[in-house]
Scaffold this active site. Sequence first.
Site, PDB file in Angstrom:
ATOM      1  NE  ARG A 184       1.099   0.895 -13.119  1.00 33.61           N
ATOM      2  CZ  ARG A 184       2.018   1.273 -12.196  1.00 33.61           C
ATOM      3  NH1 ARG A 184       1.733   0.838 -11.025  1.00 33.61           N
ATOM      4  NH2 ARG A 184       2.985   1.390 -12.825  1.00 33.61           N
ATOM      5  CB  ALA A 220       8.371  -3.874 -15.514  1.00 32.71           C
ATOM      6  NE  ARG A 243       0.091  -3.701 -19.931  1.00 35.73           N
ATOM      7  CZ  ARG A 243       0.487  -2.292 -19.232  1.00 35.73           C
ATOM      8  NH1 ARG A 243       0.714  -2.383 -17.936  1.00 35.73           N
ATOM      9  NH2 ARG A 243       1.037  -1.142 -19.907  1.00 35.73           N
ATOM     10  CD  GLN A 273       0.060   4.522 -15.589  1.00 37.15           C
ATOM     11  OE1 GLN A 273      -0.190   5.929 -16.017  1.00 37.15           O
ATOM     12  NE2 GLN A 273      -0.135   3.495 -16.388  1.00 37.15           N
ATOM     13  CG  ASP A 281       7.548  -1.030 -18.450  1.00 40.51           C
ATOM     14  OD1 ASP A 281       7.721   0.122 -18.329  1.00 40.51           O
ATOM     15  OD2 ASP A 281       6.630  -1.838 -18.086  1.00 40.51           O
ATOM     16  CG  ASN A 339       9.655   4.043 -17.767  1.00 41.27           C
ATOM     17  OD1 ASN A 339       9.317   2.951 -16.976  1.00 41.27           O
ATOM     18  ND2 ASN A 339       9.476   5.004 -17.015  1.00 41.27           N
ATOM     19  CE  LYS A 340       2.992   3.823 -18.386  1.00 46.81           C
ATOM     20  NZ  LYS A 340       2.126   2.868 -19.675  1.00 46.81           N
TER      21      LYS A 340
HETATM   22  O1  MRU Z   1       1.615   0.673 -17.956  1.00 44.98           O
HETATM   23  P1  MRU Z   1       2.115   0.528 -16.629  1.00 44.98           P
HETATM   24  O2  MRU Z   1       1.565   1.370 -15.637  1.00 44.98           O
HETATM   25  O3  MRU Z   1       2.228  -0.864 -16.359  1.00 44.98           O
HETATM   26  O4  MRU Z   1       3.624   0.906 -16.800  1.00 44.98           O
HETATM   27  C1  MRU Z   1       4.481   0.942 -15.789  1.00 44.98           C
HETATM   28  C2  MRU Z   1       5.721   1.621 -16.012  1.00 44.98           C
HETATM   29  O5  MRU Z   1       6.083   2.433 -17.004  1.00 44.98           O
HETATM   30  C3  MRU Z   1       6.957   1.761 -14.964  1.00 44.98           C
HETATM   31  O6  MRU Z   1       7.751   2.908 -15.039  1.00 44.98           O
HETATM   32  C4  MRU Z   1       7.634   0.552 -15.076  1.00 44.98           C
HETATM   33  O7  MRU Z   1       6.898  -0.616 -15.455  1.00 44.98           O
HETATM   34  C5  MRU Z   1       8.541   0.275 -14.196  1.00 44.98           C
HETATM   35  S1  MRU Z   1       7.938  -0.202 -12.461  1.00 44.98           S
HETATM   36  C6  MRU Z   1       8.726  -0.742 -11.553  1.00 44.98           C
END
Ligand code: MRU
Length: 353
Positions: A50, A52, A93, A204, A245, A255-256
């Site tokens: 996981r 991006a 995804r 996470q 992302d 982002n998350k």
């Molecule tokens: O659902 P996830 O764990 O893939 O979400 C990840 C994020 O939101 C990260 O902050 C984003 O991908 C940047 S990773 C360098």
Amino acid sequence: MKNFTTLQWKGDIDGCLELTDQRKLPAQFITIQCKTPEQLFDAIKTLAVRGAPAIGVAAAFGICLAAQQLDKSKLSDAVRRIEQQADFLSKSRPTAVNLFWALERMKKTAHDFAAENPGAAIDDLRQCLLTEARKIYAQDVQMCHNIGINGEEFVPVGGSVLTHCNAGALATAGDGTALAPIFEAQRKGKKFKVYVDETRPLLQGARLTAWELQQAGIDTTLICDNMAGALMKDGKINAVFVGADRIAANGDAANKIGTYSISVLAKEHKIPFYVAAPSSTFDLKLQNGSQIPIEQRPAEEIACFMNVQIAPPNVNVYNPAFDVTPAENITAIITEKGVIRCPTEEKIRQIIV
Ligand code: MRU
């Protein structure tokens, strides 16, 4: 700094993709091997891999797995098959644009190879695809490194930063994006503290970021997501670092889930809010963040906690995995090519091509 491998290709054209299984961290450190595109699809969808950039790099190797399944057909048929498998992997995804970016690049590689080498063997195509996937991996490592160098100056000496989700080494092939400046500051001997949002629902922050920062010997404090505002009010946070992302042409950044709320809090408390992301995370085809597709995830992720049902059965659940922070809430976007302060479309297009 990194003493584990997020993902690595094992072997040659007949090899496989080994992943650190992030669903199990930090309780267990185990690796899994993906030998087919279907296995990788599942690994991406269920968050074994996981973040991006890591999703993008993994998908590039997924095309190498797809290439292993080609029979001794014509090169043009092989390219069509690769395109179909890229299409399949693209459905794992929807939000992180790095996935689509890497798959497009692999499709173009296959297409160009077939056009330039009409009489080549399928093994030559496989070799060409593996070389390209390895290049994408190496470039990701380099991009993280440069983000670290470019962003280190924003880590406040003697201060505290807040981060959300995991944008560290586990989310990339290299040192991470949002965490790269933090690791770089640590290397330079700066003293600072990091507050880590736990990041509900899949934790996470608690499971991955706290683990990574602790291993690097960084002063780390875990908080619940709903504590960030109170800490800011008490003067405990001097800067926010998050990843992304997908970033639209005007600088709006997905982002998350929870990132948007933090950006509003940071603005209210006049705390700088930094988004760190490589150029592969920009989607300049999209004018603004409202066009970014937001992944909806299963209800159980919220209704259950560590596999225990915590909500009444059949309660309605809304579970978007990401939100969009408007460009005006972002102090600067830190990329491998430079820092974009007060991002606007014009400034972004000058740096990201
Ligand atoms: O659902 P996830 O764990 O893939 O979400 C990840 C994020 O939101 C990260 O902050 C984003 O991908 C940047 S990773 C360098």
